[in-house]
Scaffold this motif. Sequence first.
Motif, PDB file in Angstrom:
ATOM      1  N   MET A  63       0.823  -1.197   0.000  1.00  0.00           N
ATOM      2  CA  MET A  63       0.000   0.000   0.000  1.00  0.00           C
ATOM      3  C   MET A  63       0.860   1.251   0.000  1.00  0.00           C
ATOM      4  SD  MET A  63      -3.334   1.126   1.343  1.00  0.00           S
ATOM      5  CE  MET A  63      -3.800   2.585   2.191  1.00  0.00           C
ATOM      6  N   LYS A  64       1.948   1.202   0.761  1.00  0.00           N
ATOM      7  CA  LYS A  64       2.807   2.366   0.839  1.00  0.00           C
ATOM      8  C   LYS A  64       3.431   2.687  -0.525  1.00  0.00           C
ATOM      9  CE  LYS A  64       6.313   4.425   3.629  1.00  0.00           C
ATOM     10  NZ  LYS A  64       6.966   4.446   4.900  1.00  0.00           N
ATOM     11  N   GLU A  65       3.804   1.640  -1.264  1.00  0.00           N
ATOM     12  CA  GLU A  65       4.396   1.835  -2.584  1.00  0.00           C
ATOM     13  C   GLU A  65       3.372   2.413  -3.566  1.00  0.00           C
ATOM     14  OE1 GLU A  65       6.546  -0.788  -6.035  1.00  0.00           O
ATOM     15  OE2 GLU A  65       6.840  -1.391  -3.949  1.00  0.00           O
ATOM     16  N   ALA A  66       2.130   1.981  -3.474  1.00  0.00           N
ATOM     17  CA  ALA A  66       1.063   2.500  -4.339  1.00  0.00           C
ATOM     18  C   ALA A  66       0.843   3.990  -4.065  1.00  0.00           C
ATOM     19  CB  ALA A  66      -0.225   1.725  -4.120  1.00  0.00           C
ATOM     20  N   THR A  67       0.853   4.373  -2.796  1.00  0.00           N
ATOM     21  CA  THR A  67       0.687   5.785  -2.432  1.00  0.00           C
ATOM     22  C   THR A  67       1.852   6.605  -2.948  1.00  0.00           C
ATOM     23  OG1 THR A  67      -0.489   5.114  -0.432  1.00  0.00           O
ATOM     24  CG2 THR A  67       0.347   7.352  -0.485  1.00  0.00           C
ATOM     25  N   LEU A  68       3.050   6.063  -2.828  1.00  0.00           N
ATOM     26  CA  LEU A  68       4.243   6.758  -3.312  1.00  0.00           C
ATOM     27  C   LEU A  68       4.183   6.945  -4.828  1.00  0.00           C
ATOM     28  CD1 LEU A  68       6.969   7.967  -2.496  1.00  0.00           C
ATOM     29  CD2 LEU A  68       7.966   5.697  -2.832  1.00  0.00           C
ATOM     30  N   ASN A  69       3.717   5.931  -5.537  1.00  0.00           N
ATOM     31  CA  ASN A  69       3.584   6.022  -6.989  1.00  0.00           C
ATOM     32  C   ASN A  69       2.553   7.072  -7.394  1.00  0.00           C
ATOM     33  OD1 ASN A  69       5.562   4.134  -7.533  1.00  0.00           O
ATOM     34  ND2 ASN A  69       4.123   2.420  -7.583  1.00  0.00           N
ATOM     35  N   LYS A  70       1.460   7.161  -6.649  1.00  0.00           N
ATOM     36  CA  LYS A  70       0.442   8.183  -6.928  1.00  0.00           C
ATOM     37  C   LYS A  70       1.029   9.576  -6.730  1.00  0.00           C
ATOM     38  CE  LYS A  70      -3.686   5.527  -5.803  1.00  0.00           C
ATOM     39  NZ  LYS A  70      -4.827   5.384  -4.881  1.00  0.00           N
ATOM     40  N   LYS A  71       1.782   9.742  -5.667  1.00  0.00           N
ATOM     41  CA  LYS A  71       2.407  11.042  -5.400  1.00  0.00           C
ATOM     42  C   LYS A  71       3.414  11.396  -6.488  1.00  0.00           C
ATOM     43  CE  LYS A  71       1.790  11.128  -0.407  1.00  0.00           C
ATOM     44  NZ  LYS A  71       2.443  11.204   0.904  1.00  0.00           N
ATOM     45  N   LYS A  72       4.193  10.426  -6.937  1.00  0.00           N
ATOM     46  CA  LYS A  72       5.150  10.677  -8.019  1.00  0.00           C
ATOM     47  C   LYS A  72       4.426  11.085  -9.297  1.00  0.00           C
ATOM     48  CE  LYS A  72       8.989   7.774  -6.514  1.00  0.00           C
ATOM     49  NZ  LYS A  72       9.804   6.584  -6.790  1.00  0.00           N
ATOM     50  N   ALA A  73       3.284  10.450  -9.557  1.00  0.00           N
ATOM     51  CA  ALA A  73       2.498  10.783 -10.748  1.00  0.00           C
ATOM     52  C   ALA A  73       1.988  12.226 -10.673  1.00  0.00           C
ATOM     53  CB  ALA A  73       1.339   9.808 -10.914  1.00  0.00           C
ATOM     54  N   VAL A  74       1.540  12.643  -9.479  1.00  0.00           N
ATOM     55  CA  VAL A  74       1.065  14.018  -9.308  1.00  0.00           C
ATOM     56  C   VAL A  74       2.218  15.004  -9.502  1.00  0.00           C
ATOM     57  CG1 VAL A  74       0.096  15.678  -7.666  1.00  0.00           C
ATOM     58  CG2 VAL A  74      -0.873  13.383  -7.831  1.00  0.00           C
ATOM     59  N   VAL A  75       3.388  14.692  -8.943  1.00  0.00           N
ATOM     60  CA  VAL A  75       4.554  15.566  -9.097  1.00  0.00           C
ATOM     61  C   VAL A  75       4.942  15.660 -10.575  1.00  0.00           C
ATOM     62  CG1 VAL A  75       7.018  15.829  -8.587  1.00  0.00           C
ATOM     63  CG2 VAL A  75       5.420  15.232  -6.755  1.00  0.00           C
ATOM     64  N   ASP A  76       4.887  14.535 -11.298  1.00  0.00           N
ATOM     65  CA  ASP A  76       5.186  14.551 -12.737  1.00  0.00           C
ATOM     66  C   ASP A  76       4.183  15.414 -13.498  1.00  0.00           C
ATOM     67  OD1 ASP A  76       7.390  12.917 -12.443  1.00  0.00           O
ATOM     68  OD2 ASP A  76       6.315  11.071 -12.991  1.00  0.00           O
ATOM     69  N   GLU A  77       2.913  15.301 -13.141  1.00  0.00           N
ATOM     70  CA  GLU A  77       1.868  16.116 -13.774  1.00  0.00           C
ATOM     71  C   GLU A  77       2.144  17.605 -13.544  1.00  0.00           C
ATOM     72  OE1 GLU A  77      -2.685  17.321 -12.695  1.00  0.00           O
ATOM     73  OE2 GLU A  77      -2.194  15.187 -12.574  1.00  0.00           O
ATOM     74  N   ILE A  78       2.468  17.957 -12.317  1.00  0.00           N
ATOM     75  CA  ILE A  78       2.751  19.367 -11.984  1.00  0.00           C
ATOM     76  C   ILE A  78       3.980  19.846 -12.753  1.00  0.00           C
ATOM     77  CG2 ILE A  78       3.393  20.970 -10.142  1.00  0.00           C
ATOM     78  CD1 ILE A  78       1.826  19.058  -8.213  1.00  0.00           C
ATOM     79  N   ARG A  79       5.022  19.031 -12.774  1.00  0.00           N
ATOM     80  CA  ARG A  79       6.249  19.406 -13.481  1.00  0.00           C
ATOM     81  C   ARG A  79       5.965  19.645 -14.967  1.00  0.00           C
ATOM     82  NH1 ARG A  79       9.082  15.076 -13.013  1.00  0.00           N
ATOM     83  NH2 ARG A  79       9.054  14.539 -15.203  1.00  0.00           N
ATOM     84  N   GLN A  80       5.145  18.781 -15.570  1.00  0.00           N
ATOM     85  CA  GLN A  80       4.789  18.950 -16.982  1.00  0.00           C
ATOM     86  C   GLN A  80       4.005  20.238 -17.198  1.00  0.00           C
ATOM     87  OE1 GLN A  80       2.772  15.305 -17.988  1.00  0.00           O
ATOM     88  NE2 GLN A  80       4.667  14.122 -18.003  1.00  0.00           N
ATOM     89  N   GLN A  81       3.109  20.555 -16.262  1.00  0.00           N
ATOM     90  CA  GLN A  81       2.349  21.805 -16.386  1.00  0.00           C
ATOM     91  C   GLN A  81       3.272  23.013 -16.249  1.00  0.00           C
ATOM     92  OE1 GLN A  81      -1.062  21.589 -13.674  1.00  0.00           O
ATOM     93  NE2 GLN A  81      -2.312  21.292 -15.505  1.00  0.00           N
ATOM     94  N   ILE A  82       4.226  22.937 -15.356  1.00  0.00           N
ATOM     95  CA  ILE A  82       5.184  24.035 -15.183  1.00  0.00           C
ATOM     96  C   ILE A  82       5.974  24.235 -16.465  1.00  0.00           C
ATOM     97  CG2 ILE A  82       7.294  24.770 -13.982  1.00  0.00           C
ATOM     98  CD1 ILE A  82       6.152  23.305 -11.469  1.00  0.00           C
TER      99      ILE A  82
END
Length: 180
Positions: free
Chosen positions: A1-20
């Motif tokens: 579960m912890k790894e799944a949460t970490l992957n979701k957070k990484k995906a959000v950070v990637d999305e933000i970085r792409q928007q920036i």
Amino acid sequence: MKEATLNKKKAVVDEIRQQIEAAQSIVIAEYSGIDVQEITDLRAKFREAGVNYRVYKNTMVRRAFNELGHDEFDELLQGPNAFIFSDEDMVSGPKIAEEYAKDNEEKLIIKAGFIEGKAIDKEKVIALSKLPSKEILLSMLLRGLQGPVAGMAQVSNAILSSLVYGLNAVKEKKEQEEAA
């Protein structure tokens, strides 16, 4: 579960970085006390202008900026922040945000911005909001270019008219000489 949460957070950070990376300009604004109808209307204004209004966790935005080599916003990214990404026209997002902030000072406070890979302070965001939109700047440029072209056309027309009048005068003179 912890790894799944970490992957979701990484995906959000990637999305933000792409928007920036894709944004022409970004406004960081603190918001509070905006009711549902107001935020719906504000988001609609942003959407019409091709601007993306998002609310992310500050830690995610901080991480995305840090991955891009920018730590200027670390201290500003506290409290409830909205992130306004202008993808098409760098002036649209700041203009709409500044207009709303001016009318609703306690509800939206512009903190900083990001343009052309550089952090800018609140005053520069406000100055950017005062610039005309891309369409208006283009029309001003075209009007400026049109003036000399129109002047040259008038001068060319005057020269041609003079030539036609001169040739007509010569023709009339020859006709008078032949008649006499």
